[in-house]
Motif scaffolding. Structure first.
Motif, PDB file in Angstrom:
ATOM      1  N   PRO A  39     -26.220  57.113  18.132  1.00 20.33           N
ATOM      2  CA  PRO A  39     -26.855  55.817  17.854  1.00 20.33           C
ATOM      3  C   PRO A  39     -25.898  54.621  17.917  1.00 20.33           C
ATOM      4  CG  PRO A  39     -27.594  57.448  16.279  1.00 20.33           C
ATOM      5  CD  PRO A  39     -26.525  58.100  17.101  1.00 20.33           C
ATOM      6  N   PHE A  40     -24.654  54.800  17.522  1.00 17.56           N
ATOM      7  CA  PHE A  40     -23.706  53.683  17.581  1.00 17.56           C
ATOM      8  C   PHE A  40     -23.351  53.350  19.034  1.00 17.56           C
ATOM      9  CE2 PHE A  40     -22.969  55.138  13.187  1.00 17.56           C
ATOM     10  CZ  PHE A  40     -23.199  53.942  12.538  1.00 17.56           C
ATOM     11  N   GLU A  42     -25.524  53.623  21.440  1.00 18.65           N
ATOM     12  CA  GLU A  42     -26.690  52.855  21.906  1.00 18.65           C
ATOM     13  C   GLU A  42     -26.478  51.376  21.625  1.00 18.65           C
ATOM     14  OE1 GLU A  42     -30.101  54.414  19.918  1.00 18.65           O
ATOM     15  OE2 GLU A  42     -30.384  56.029  21.381  1.00 18.65           O
ATOM     16  N   LYS A 123     -18.726  52.489  16.790  1.00 17.20           N
ATOM     17  CA  LYS A 123     -17.601  52.573  15.851  1.00 17.20           C
ATOM     18  C   LYS A 123     -17.263  54.018  15.505  1.00 17.20           C
ATOM     19  CE  LYS A 123     -20.000  52.507  11.463  1.00 17.20           C
ATOM     20  NZ  LYS A 123     -19.850  52.278  10.048  1.00 17.20           N
ATOM     21  N   GLN A 124     -18.273  54.890  15.527  1.00 19.21           N
ATOM     22  CA  GLN A 124     -18.010  56.302  15.271  1.00 19.21           C
ATOM     23  C   GLN A 124     -19.175  57.114  15.809  1.00 19.21           C
ATOM     24  OE1 GLN A 124     -18.114  55.635  10.914  1.00 19.21           O
ATOM     25  NE2 GLN A 124     -19.249  57.543  10.791  1.00 19.21           N
ATOM     26  N   ALA A 125     -18.968  58.413  15.932  1.00 18.50           N
ATOM     27  CA  ALA A 125     -20.052  59.293  16.366  1.00 18.50           C
ATOM     28  C   ALA A 125     -20.631  59.986  15.145  1.00 18.50           C
ATOM     29  CB  ALA A 125     -19.536  60.320  17.359  1.00 18.50           C
ATOM     30  N   ILE A 126     -21.924  60.278  15.209  1.00 23.26           N
ATOM     31  CA  ILE A 126     -22.540  60.857  14.021  1.00 23.26           C
ATOM     32  C   ILE A 126     -22.299  62.362  13.912  1.00 23.26           C
ATOM     33  CG2 ILE A 126     -24.331  59.081  13.865  1.00 23.26           C
ATOM     34  CD1 ILE A 126     -26.298  61.185  14.969  1.00 23.26           C
ATOM     35  N   ASP A 129     -17.867  61.982  12.999  1.00 24.45           N
ATOM     36  CA  ASP A 129     -17.604  60.850  12.100  1.00 24.45           C
ATOM     37  C   ASP A 129     -16.135  60.435  12.087  1.00 24.45           C
ATOM     38  OD1 ASP A 129     -20.195  60.318  11.245  1.00 24.45           O
ATOM     39  OD2 ASP A 129     -20.120  61.902   9.742  1.00 24.45           O
ATOM     40  N   GLU A 164     -17.475  43.783  10.098  1.00 26.55           N
ATOM     41  CA  GLU A 164     -17.957  44.241   8.788  1.00 26.55           C
ATOM     42  C   GLU A 164     -16.807  44.929   8.066  1.00 26.55           C
ATOM     43  OE1 GLU A 164     -21.630  46.027   8.235  1.00 26.55           O
ATOM     44  OE2 GLU A 164     -22.620  44.900   9.829  1.00 26.55           O
ATOM     45  N   ASP A 183     -20.821  48.046  15.155  1.00 35.93           N
ATOM     46  CA  ASP A 183     -21.333  48.494  13.867  1.00 35.93           C
ATOM     47  C   ASP A 183     -22.860  48.459  13.909  1.00 35.93           C
ATOM     48  OD1 ASP A 183     -21.574  49.196  11.150  1.00 35.93           O
ATOM     49  OD2 ASP A 183     -19.638  48.273  10.743  1.00 35.93           O
ATOM     50  N   LEU A 184     -23.473  48.969  12.860  1.00 33.42           N
ATOM     51  CA  LEU A 184     -24.931  49.170  12.874  1.00 33.42           C
ATOM     52  C   LEU A 184     -25.722  47.884  13.076  1.00 33.42           C
ATOM     53  CD1 LEU A 184     -27.159  51.317  12.498  1.00 33.42           C
ATOM     54  CD2 LEU A 184     -27.060  50.888  10.062  1.00 33.42           C
TER      55      LEU A 184
ATOM     56  N   LYS B  73     -34.689  55.363  12.923  1.00 31.97           N
ATOM     57  CA  LYS B  73     -33.286  55.687  13.176  1.00 31.97           C
ATOM     58  C   LYS B  73     -32.370  54.796  12.348  1.00 31.97           C
ATOM     59  CE  LYS B  73     -32.258  56.769  17.437  1.00 31.97           C
ATOM     60  NZ  LYS B  73     -31.951  56.585  18.877  1.00 31.97           N
ATOM     61  N   TYR B  74     -32.702  53.501  12.322  1.00 36.06           N
ATOM     62  CA  TYR B  74     -31.880  52.543  11.582  1.00 36.06           C
ATOM     63  C   TYR B  74     -31.809  52.926  10.097  1.00 36.06           C
ATOM     64  CZ  TYR B  74     -30.328  48.056   9.701  1.00 36.06           C
ATOM     65  OH  TYR B  74     -29.629  47.074   9.047  1.00 36.06           O
ATOM     66  N   LEU B  77     -29.623  56.014   9.494  1.00 34.31           N
ATOM     67  CA  LEU B  77     -28.196  55.721   9.579  1.00 34.31           C
ATOM     68  C   LEU B  77     -27.732  54.925   8.370  1.00 34.31           C
ATOM     69  CD1 LEU B  77     -27.759  54.811  13.322  1.00 34.31           C
ATOM     70  CD2 LEU B  77     -26.908  56.819  12.153  1.00 34.31           C
ATOM     71  N   ARG B  80     -27.314  57.081   5.478  1.00 30.66           N
ATOM     72  CA  ARG B  80     -26.197  58.011   5.600  1.00 30.66           C
ATOM     73  C   ARG B  80     -24.850  57.331   5.425  1.00 30.66           C
ATOM     74  NH1 ARG B  80     -27.576  61.729  10.740  1.00 30.66           N
ATOM     75  NH2 ARG B  80     -29.688  61.883   9.984  1.00 30.66           N
ATOM     76  N   TYR B  81     -24.723  56.114   5.964  1.00 27.55           N
ATOM     77  CA  TYR B  81     -23.388  55.530   6.066  1.00 27.55           C
ATOM     78  C   TYR B  81     -23.142  54.294   5.202  1.00 27.55           C
ATOM     79  CZ  TYR B  81     -22.725  58.581  10.040  1.00 27.55           C
ATOM     80  OH  TYR B  81     -22.607  59.668  10.839  1.00 27.55           O
ATOM     81  N   TYR B  82     -24.209  53.701   4.686  1.00 30.17           N
ATOM     82  CA  TYR B  82     -24.002  52.457   3.936  1.00 30.17           C
ATOM     83  C   TYR B  82     -24.609  52.586   2.549  1.00 30.17           C
ATOM     84  CZ  TYR B  82     -23.076  50.753   8.621  1.00 30.17           C
ATOM     85  OH  TYR B  82     -22.578  50.600   9.884  1.00 30.17           O
TER      86      TYR B  82
END
Lengths: 254, 84
Positions: A39-40, A42, A123-126, A129, A164, A183-184, B73-74, B77, B80-82
């Motif tokens: 997803p990152f 993408e 920034k990273q792969a899921i 990580d 961020e 980043d997200l 998806k958002y 994530l 999971r990460y924030y």
């Protein structure tokens, strides 16, 4: 200024899949499991395509390192708007030990070969990580880096990146060529629609071997053990406040 | 049978929705059944204006699906990460 952007895309186990560890604790089960683009990555592709749509760059090249199936991930990037793909073929033992250092060596070699102006990565792969590939690539190329980007804007031959960081945002201005990691919140990636996937089949994907780039894939890391996270304990219901206090006391919480 | 000039567009919309439906939370089969029912229900519609309105509605559904998948998806994530 070549106006060329390299975007790294990684094929990972789909975010919605429940991960299972192999019985011998050597790795996670990947056979017969749905994979998709990280997803990152993408978000990184979307940012590159947006820059191209604003005519700030000329060409977007999607790069993926991995086995044959990585081409599907490159196709997705092409369907999102990348112009062409580069598939760096890594399989078997090399793929199992492929880590951020090896990938960043490949990215650095490709950046020189393609005379890229930007490298944009997630920034990273899921899956692992790691959150290292962008930083290492920048170091190997001795390029400035804008990591954890939540906003990117070009100012002539410089680039402004809002990052961020813990407890807030940091704005930096760096020279190009540069490495950026997404980043997200950087953008909303578009969906690779069916007609676009069909059109993407006409776009070219070049096949490259790491040896052609003069990259040595030896890894100095050894995976000792992969384990599942501990199971969450079941909760319980209590009748009265006294019960609750007693249970908490037994558990040593009060 | 008379070939309707909008036929190609309807088929394209159907294919696109079918493709999007594969990721539907309740499963691709669930979505496909309903998709097919919705298209069959209106198969006898001839008025071009009406067909165009229906295509527009179908395209709206497609956009909604894309938005749904993105949000799902958002959120995953973010969870999971924030930490917030």
């Amino acid at each position: 200024m070549s106006g060329r952007v390299l975007v790294g895309v990684k094929r990972v186990i789909d975010y919605a899949v429940k991960i299972r560890v192999k019985p011998d604790n050597s790795a996670v089960v990947t056979d017969g499991v749905k994979h998709s683009m990280n997803p990152f990555c993408e978000i990184a592709v979307e940012e590159a395509v947006k820059l191209k749509e604003k005519k700030l760059v000329k060409e977007v090249v999607a790069v993926s390192c991995g086995p044959q199936q990585s081409q599907e991930t490159i196709r997705t990037a092409l369907a999102m708007g990348a112009d062409r793909g580069i598939h760096v073929e890594v399989s078997g033992k090399d793929y199992e030990s492929l880590g951020p250092l090896q990938v960043s060596k490949i990215m650095a070699a490709l950046a020189k070969k393609e005379e890229a102006q930007f490298i944009i990565l997630g920034k990273q792969a899921i899956d692992d990580d790691c959150n290292q590939t962008g930083q290492m690539t920048a170091a190997l190329l001795d390029w400035p880096q804008g990591t954890f980007a939540s906003e990117v804007s070009l100012e002539g031959d410089k680039v402004m990146v809002v990052r961020e960081i813990d407890g807030g945002l940091e704005t930096i201005r760096i020279n190009t060529p540069a490495v950026l990691t997404a980043d997200l919140r950087l953008n909303t990636p578009r969906y690779a629609t069916l007609p676009n996937i069909m059109k993407a089949k006409k776009k070219k994907i070049a096949n490259v071997k790491p040896a052609d780039l003069g990259v040595d894939l030896t890894s100095r890391l050894e995976v000792l053990r992969v384990e599942e996270p501990p199971q969450r304990q079941a909760g319980m219901k209590v009748e009265t406040v006294e019960d609750l206090v007693a249970k908490l006391r037994d558990a040593g919480k009060v | 049978m008379m070939a309707n000039p909008l036929r190609a567009e309807v088929v394209r919309l159907y294919k696109n929705l079918l493709y999007l439906g594969r990721e539907y939370p309740k499963g691709g089969d669930y979505f496909r059944d309903r998709l097919k029912a919705a298209f069959t229900k209106n198969k006898s519609v001839q008025d071009p204006e009406q067909i165009k309105a229906m295509i527009a509605r179908g395209e709206y559904v497609a956009r909604e699906l894309e938005a749904l998948y993105y949000l799902r998806k958002y959120r995953a994530l973010k969870k999971r990460y924030y930490e917030e």
